[in-house]
Design a protein around this motif. Structure first.
Motif, mmCIF file in Angstrom:
data_model
loop_
_atom_site.group_PDB
_atom_site.id
_atom_site.type_symbol
_atom_site.label_atom_id
_atom_site.label_comp_id
_atom_site.label_asym_id
_atom_site.label_seq_id
_atom_site.Cartn_x
_atom_site.Cartn_y
_atom_site.Cartn_z
ATOM 1 N N UNK A 113 43.897 34.862 -7.387
ATOM 2 C CA UNK A 113 43.171 34.344 -6.179
ATOM 3 C C UNK A 113 43.785 33.125 -5.387
ATOM 4 N N UNK A 114 44.748 32.416 -6.093
ATOM 5 C CA UNK A 114 45.551 31.272 -5.553
ATOM 6 C C UNK A 114 46.223 31.869 -4.278
ATOM 7 N N UNK A 115 46.939 33.178 -4.416
ATOM 8 C CA UNK A 115 47.606 33.602 -3.513
ATOM 9 C C UNK A 115 46.687 34.727 -2.645
ATOM 10 N N UNK A 116 45.477 35.237 -3.123
ATOM 11 C CA UNK A 116 44.660 36.017 -2.633
ATOM 12 C C UNK A 116 43.334 35.613 -2.538
ATOM 13 N N UNK A 125 52.970 38.335 -0.965
ATOM 14 C CA UNK A 125 52.199 38.866 -2.092
ATOM 15 C C UNK A 125 51.411 40.302 -1.509
ATOM 16 N N UNK A 126 50.915 40.458 -0.207
ATOM 17 C CA UNK A 126 50.537 41.440 0.182
ATOM 18 C C UNK A 126 51.654 42.592 0.080
ATOM 19 N N UNK A 127 52.428 42.698 0.674
ATOM 20 C CA UNK A 127 53.660 43.562 0.652
ATOM 21 C C UNK A 127 54.175 43.906 -0.688
ATOM 22 N N UNK A 128 54.082 42.841 -1.698
ATOM 23 C CA UNK A 128 54.853 43.175 -2.917
ATOM 24 C C UNK A 128 54.053 43.162 -4.158
#
Length: 286
Positions: free
Chosen positions: A53-56, A254-257
């Motif tokens: 959740x820190x990234x998303x 993050x979304x792409x990988x």
């Protein structure tokens, strides 16, 4: 002495309870051991959720469970099922709040030339066949509590669901790909401007636009904006355009990988890209 006396009383009490319920001391200690493992398992899950959740910040339970299983493997000592993870999320106040509606950002009452919809029946079968785009806004907060905003326009490859940068993509496209590439957007003034359309035309890209203001006419781009704004950037307060750019760089990476997509059979966009030459049907539905 007081501590020893207390332990003795506790032992006598637990011994009495074990006899009353027909259980042995061994069963009691096994139960305590199980509870300890359950607490540790929950702590591991909570920490994993917080790390992701820190990234998303707005990612949901189903994707979190898939990522947890992919990260550690089905045989992991602290593995939990999807329902168990959902229960842990609810019990610890980690549910994602539903976003509020936001104002529209498209102004199509401009009188400038538009382009026909070329993608009504198109189902992409490869990367760089159909790009879709939409525009949204990101608030930037001032020290006095007021805010201004910046525009965010993203391009999504409709086949891999990868978010791409227009200028970088134009530099790396093969001639064969450009010939059959379509750029699809709504009829907002940003996309019909001479500067934008000239950039696409000069690159040999076909231009396609929606025929109305119905979000369904550009559904993939609409969903993409919602995912980035209300999931990846959820509850983040920005105070400068620089903060927005730096956070977006990390969020899109993050979304792409790393973030799985159900529409890609739970692959990431980058994983889906690797299948582009195999013509594997990635999507569950168009």
């Amino acid at each position: 002495m007081k501590t020893l006396a207390a332990e003795k009383v506790k032992g006598q009490t637990m011994g009495l309870l074990c006899r009353l319920f027909g259980k042995s001391w061994q069963a009691y200690y096994q139960h305590q051991d199980t509870l300890g493992k359950q607490r540790l398992r929950e702590e591991m899950v909570i920490q994993f959720i917080k790390d992701v959740r820190r990234l998303d910040p707005g990612i949901g339970g189903e994707k979190l469970h898939y990522m947890y299983r992919e990260r550690f493997g089905a045989g992991y000592e602290y593995m939990v099922g999807r329902d168990k993870m959902e229960a842990i999320i609810a019990r610890n106040g980690l549910n994602v709040r539903v976003p509020r509606r936001h104002p529209r950002t498209t102004d199509s009452r401009h009188g400038l030339p538009t382009y026909p919809n070329l993608v009504k029946e198109l189902i992409p079968i490869r990367k760089n066949q159909l790009w879709v785009t939409d525009i949204t806004y990101i608030p930037i907060w001032n020290p006095d509590g007021s805010y201004t905003f910046c525009y965010l326009s993203m391009i999504t490859d409709c086949y891999t669901k990868e978010i791409i940068c227009l200028m970088k993509a134009l530099e790396t496209l093969d001639t064969e790909e450009v010939v059959n590439l379509i750029h699809h957007s709504d009829r907002g003034i940003q996309y019909v401007s001479a500067a934008y359309t000239s950039l696409l035309i000069d690159a040999g890209i076909q231009i396609s636009m929606t025929e109305s203001g119905d979000p369904k006419d550009n559904a993939v781009a609409e969903r993409q904006n919602n995912t980035v704004k209300n999931e990846l950037l959820k509850d983040i307060k920005f105070h400068s355009i620089g903060e927005v750019r730096r956070t977006l760089d990390k969020a899109i990476a993050f979304y792409n990988n790393e973030r799985p997509h159900m529409s890609l059979n739970n692959m990431t966009p980058r994983q889906a890209w690797k299948f582009k030459k195999e013509h594997v049907p990635l999507h569950r539905k168009p």
